[in-house]
Design a protein around this motif. Structure first.
Motif, PDB file in Angstrom:
ATOM      1  N   MET A 117       1.039  -0.960   0.047  1.00 45.22           N
ATOM      2  CA  MET A 117       0.271  -0.042   0.144  1.00 45.22           C
ATOM      3  C   MET A 117       0.705   1.598  -0.204  1.00 45.22           C
ATOM      4  N   SER A 118       0.279   2.213  -0.512  1.00 46.34           N
ATOM      5  CA  SER A 118       1.713   3.273  -0.768  1.00 46.34           C
ATOM      6  C   SER A 118       0.550   4.436   0.557  1.00 46.34           C
ATOM      7  N   LYS A 119       1.952   5.583   0.233  1.00 40.67           N
ATOM      8  CA  LYS A 119       2.215   5.665   1.553  1.00 40.67           C
ATOM      9  C   LYS A 119       0.605   7.441   1.015  1.00 40.67           C
ATOM     10  N   TYR A 120       0.759   7.919  -0.519  1.00 34.19           N
ATOM     11  CA  TYR A 120       0.524   8.573  -0.796  1.00 34.19           C
ATOM     12  C   TYR A 120      -0.614   8.328  -1.791  1.00 34.19           C
ATOM     13  N   LYS A 121      -1.780   8.486  -1.701  1.00 32.21           N
ATOM     14  CA  LYS A 121      -3.618   7.892  -2.288  1.00 32.21           C
ATOM     15  C   LYS A 121      -4.290   9.392  -3.093  1.00 32.21           C
ATOM     16  N   ILE A 122      -3.353   9.575  -4.734  1.00 38.43           N
ATOM     17  CA  ILE A 122      -4.098   9.479  -5.447  1.00 38.43           C
ATOM     18  C   ILE A 122      -5.344   9.830  -5.866  1.00 38.43           C
ATOM     19  N   GLY A 123      -6.276  11.313  -5.983  1.00 38.40           N
ATOM     20  CA  GLY A 123      -7.080  11.087  -6.677  1.00 38.40           C
ATOM     21  C   GLY A 123      -6.897  12.158  -7.641  1.00 38.40           C
ATOM     22  N   LEU A 124      -7.196  11.155  -9.017  1.00 40.68           N
ATOM     23  CA  LEU A 124      -6.885  12.351 -10.225  1.00 40.68           C
ATOM     24  C   LEU A 124      -7.992  12.562 -10.938  1.00 40.68           C
ATOM     25  N   PHE A 125      -8.758  13.735 -11.732  1.00 40.80           N
ATOM     26  CA  PHE A 125      -9.358  14.352 -12.163  1.00 40.80           C
ATOM     27  C   PHE A 125      -8.741  14.957 -13.787  1.00 40.80           C
ATOM     28  N   GLY A 126      -9.323  14.341 -15.056  1.00 36.87           N
ATOM     29  CA  GLY A 126      -8.935  14.069 -15.943  1.00 36.87           C
ATOM     30  C   GLY A 126      -8.098  13.150 -16.184  1.00 36.87           C
ATOM     31  N   VAL A 128      -5.608   6.231  -7.285  1.00 38.96           N
ATOM     32  CA  VAL A 128      -6.942   5.132  -6.400  1.00 38.96           C
ATOM     33  C   VAL A 128      -7.520   5.471  -7.154  1.00 38.96           C
ATOM     34  N   LYS A 129      -8.304   6.807  -7.816  1.00 38.96           N
ATOM     35  CA  LYS A 129      -9.219   7.198  -8.955  1.00 38.96           C
ATOM     36  C   LYS A 129      -9.261   7.888  -9.488  1.00 38.96           C
ATOM     37  N   ILE A 130     -10.267   7.811 -10.385  1.00 43.07           N
ATOM     38  CA  ILE A 130      -9.917   8.972 -12.097  1.00 43.07           C
ATOM     39  C   ILE A 130     -11.173   9.514 -12.278  1.00 43.07           C
ATOM     40  N   CYS A 131     -11.563  10.884 -12.563  1.00 42.42           N
ATOM     41  CA  CYS A 131     -12.906  11.298 -12.037  1.00 42.42           C
ATOM     42  C   CYS A 131     -12.664  11.462 -13.679  1.00 42.42           C
ATOM     43  N   VAL A 132     -13.903  11.155 -14.449  1.00 45.72           N
ATOM     44  CA  VAL A 132     -13.795  12.095 -16.364  1.00 45.72           C
ATOM     45  C   VAL A 132     -15.052  12.218 -16.127  1.00 45.72           C
ATOM     46  N   LYS A 133     -15.269  12.530 -17.128  1.00 43.61           N
ATOM     47  CA  LYS A 133     -16.507  13.140 -17.978  1.00 43.61           C
ATOM     48  C   LYS A 133     -18.352  12.203 -18.552  1.00 43.61           C
ATOM     49  N   ASN A 134     -16.887  11.696 -19.120  1.00 45.38           N
ATOM     50  CA  ASN A 134     -17.886  10.596 -20.515  1.00 45.38           C
ATOM     51  C   ASN A 134     -18.090   9.295 -19.927  1.00 45.38           C
ATOM     52  N   ARG A 135     -19.403   8.758 -19.813  1.00 43.58           N
ATOM     53  CA  ARG A 135     -18.904   7.645 -19.473  1.00 43.58           C
ATOM     54  C   ARG A 135     -19.091   6.421 -20.542  1.00 43.58           C
ATOM     55  N   ASP A 136     -18.867   6.808 -21.698  1.00 41.95           N
ATOM     56  CA  ASP A 136     -18.666   5.886 -23.018  1.00 41.95           C
ATOM     57  C   ASP A 136     -17.037   5.673 -23.213  1.00 41.95           C
ATOM     58  N   LYS A 137     -16.874   6.509 -23.199  1.00 43.83           N
ATOM     59  CA  LYS A 137     -15.417   6.940 -24.245  1.00 43.83           C
ATOM     60  C   LYS A 137     -14.427   5.534 -23.241  1.00 43.83           C
ATOM     61  N   ASP A 138     -13.597   4.449 -24.203  1.00 45.28           N
ATOM     62  CA  ASP A 138     -13.230   3.529 -24.211  1.00 45.28           C
ATOM     63  C   ASP A 138     -11.505   4.399 -23.631  1.00 45.28           C
ATOM     64  N   ARG A 139     -11.371   3.285 -21.664  1.00 48.94           N
ATOM     65  CA  ARG A 139     -10.303   3.765 -20.746  1.00 48.94           C
ATOM     66  C   ARG A 139      -9.527   2.535 -21.105  1.00 48.94           C
ATOM     67  N   LYS A 148     -12.146  -0.297 -15.540  1.00 51.02           N
ATOM     68  CA  LYS A 148     -13.209   0.899 -15.527  1.00 51.02           C
ATOM     69  C   LYS A 148     -13.526   1.120 -14.376  1.00 51.02           C
ATOM     70  N   ASP A 149     -12.989   0.147 -13.124  1.00 51.78           N
ATOM     71  CA  ASP A 149     -13.598   0.234 -11.964  1.00 51.78           C
ATOM     72  C   ASP A 149     -12.816   1.806 -11.565  1.00 51.78           C
ATOM     73  N   LYS A 150     -11.849   1.546 -12.086  1.00 48.93           N
ATOM     74  CA  LYS A 150     -11.094   2.969 -11.926  1.00 48.93           C
ATOM     75  C   LYS A 150     -11.762   4.689 -11.653  1.00 48.93           C
ATOM     76  N   PHE A 151     -12.310   4.459 -12.444  1.00 44.10           N
ATOM     77  CA  PHE A 151     -13.030   5.317 -12.789  1.00 44.10           C
ATOM     78  C   PHE A 151     -14.449   6.050 -13.041  1.00 44.10           C
ATOM     79  N   ILE A 152     -14.225   7.663 -12.334  1.00 42.56           N
ATOM     80  CA  ILE A 152     -15.517   7.577 -11.881  1.00 42.56           C
ATOM     81  C   ILE A 152     -15.759   9.022 -12.178  1.00 42.56           C
TER      82      ILE A 152
END
Ligand SMILES: NC(=O)c1ccc[n+]([C@@H]2O[C@H](COP(=O)([O-])OP(=O)(O)OC[C@H]3O[C@@H](n4cnc5c(N)ncnc54)[C@H](OP(=O)(O)O)[C@@H]3O)[C@@H](O)[C@H]2O)c1
Length: 404
Positions: A1-10, A33-44, A49-53
């Motif tokens: 487990m990493s000490k620094y947990k990043i929430g990424l936007f974009g 740990v989590k990536i917040c994006v806008k478009n639900r239909d884009k191929d990631r 897919k679990d990483k995307f919110i």
């Protein structure tokens, strides 16, 4: 487990660059740990897919996330994310120059109020460590001038226009295909993007807050074949230069195309490369050159900020210097379709004037406020290119030119 947990936007050009640089770097005790994006239909793919919110609150309210990285292309939404993150005590990294430049005084206050850092190296000249150097190394220098090529896509376009004779539209498309140009290309080619960066640079070089609205910008969209020919005949190039120069207690600020001669380091900076020239009382001129845009170079700048946060780094925001903004006279080349569109009386002096059948130009000295009036009145029917060189003005007017 990493000490620094990043929430990424974009997860666009820069988000993917950060992901790649972070996941191929074993030295950093940090993970996304989590990536917040806008478009639900884009191929990631190939990322799960679990990483995307899609709801920002899932990152903002996650107490395990201690670093928020904001890499979206919407300045308003970005400010909201950054503000809420700082309020919640989450350290932030952003590459959003528009958001940072337009809100810098408030962002400084928020950092101080919540004792939480915000770093934004990726917002200024991609991979070149400009802010870090101004904040640390140059804190002991009395900087007199910072100028340079701050926009990769317009420099890429200018390179293609000069070297390959491409059309403006072809060169812009290529810059966009390569991921250098902003989603809205006006930000780049109109000189807005470099003035956002200049506004941030001014804060760190001189300690003064200047809103980007108060910086003059003229872009490269109006550059014509005549302007390029004019440069080629004289062994000059056109570069889009952002510049903050002090004389005594005055500072002049602008972003505009400049004719540059081969003695100037900016002459040799091509494609998506950026260049920052820092002049100071003790060290005189120093030059930083590097890739100013693109997925991995900017991803690296963001990664370097994340690494700094793991070492409790924050910016100093030095005391302001007592500088007043001046709009003094400069020598410019002004090309026009019809000389009747130009109020020549606004020029302090005119050293050269050419009036042809389809276009004309003049070279003269004019105050910035008067130039702004001419440009406003004549709009797309004119172009202006400043003539300042390395140390002094290039005396373009003294060079001979024939109109056979
Ligand atoms: N490109 C460069 O070379 C470069 C260099 C330096 C700085 N920057 C800056 O870095 C930032 C990102 O640029 P970029 O080129 O990576 O942009 P981009 O490729 O257009 O990607 C933008 C990303 O933001 C997401 N997004 C947009 N609005 C959102 C919102 N409200 N909430 C969550 N996600 C949102 C998009 O989601 P979807 O994937 O769902 O569409 C996309 O993933 C910008 O501020 C830009 O100025 C870019």
């Amino acid at each position: 487990m990493s000490k620094y947990k990043i929430g990424l936007f974009g997860f666009g050009c820069v988000g993917k660059g950060l992901y790649e640089t972070l996941t191929t770097n074993n030295d950093l005790d940090a993970e996304i740990v989590k990536i917040c994006v806008k478009n639900r239909d884009k191929d990631r793919s190939p990322i799960s897919k679990d990483k995307f919110i899609y709801d920002p609150e899932e990152i903002l309210n996650d107490e395990n996330i201690n670093i928020v990285v904001e890499l979206i292309d919407d300045a308003k939404a970005a400010f909201d994310i950054v503000k809420k993150s700082l309020e919640k005590g989450k350290a932030v990294v952003s590459a959003n120059k528009k958001m940072v430049a337009e809100n810098l005084p408030e962002l400084i206050e928020l950092q101080q109020k919540y004792n939480t850092p915000l770093l934004y190296e990726g917002a200024v000249c991609g991979s070149i460590p400009v802010i870090r150097n101004l904040n640390d190394y140059y804190a002991s220098e009395q900087i007199t001038e910072v100028k340079g090529i701050f926009n990769g896509s317009s420099n890429y376009i200018l390179t293609k226009l000069f070297q390959e004779g491409q059309s403006y539209a072809e060169a812009l498309k290529e810059a966009q295909d390569n991921g250098f140009a902003e989603t809205d290309p006006t930000l780049d080619v109109g000189g807005f993007d470099p003035k956002f960066k200049l506004s941030i640079v001014i804060q760190h070089a001189f300690g003064i807050a200047v809103h980007p609205e108060n910086i003059f910008n003229w872009g490269i969209q109006n550059i014509s074949d005549q302007d390029i020919e004019f440069a080629k005949e004289r062994d000059l190039k056109i570069k889009l230069v952002a510049k903050a120069s002090t004389i005594d207690d005055q500072i002049s600020l602008l972003v505009a195309p400049h004719y540059i001669d081969s003695d100037n380091p900016l002459y040799h900076v091509e494609n998506e490369f950026n260049c920052v020239l820092i002049n100071g009382k003790y060290a005189s001129e120093q030059t930083l050159i590097g890739k100013g845009a693109g997925s991995l170079p900017t991803g690296l700048a963001v990664l370097a900020d994340v690494a700094s946060l793991t070492k409790d780094y924050s910016y100093n925001y030095n005391e302001s210097r007592p500088l007043t903004i001046t709009e003094g006279a400069s020598e410019v080349y002004l090309r026009f379709d019809d000389v009747n569109d130009i109020d020549l009386s606004l020029f302090e002096s005119i050293s050269e004037k050419f009036i042809g059948q389809k276009h004309g130009y003049l070279i003269g000295k004019i105050e910035l406020s008067d130039l702004k009036n001419i440009l406003k009145e004549a709009d797309h029917k004119v172009n202006v290119v400043f003539t300042s060189g390395k140390d002094a003005e290039i005396e373009v007017s003294k060079l001979t030119y024939s109109y056979a």
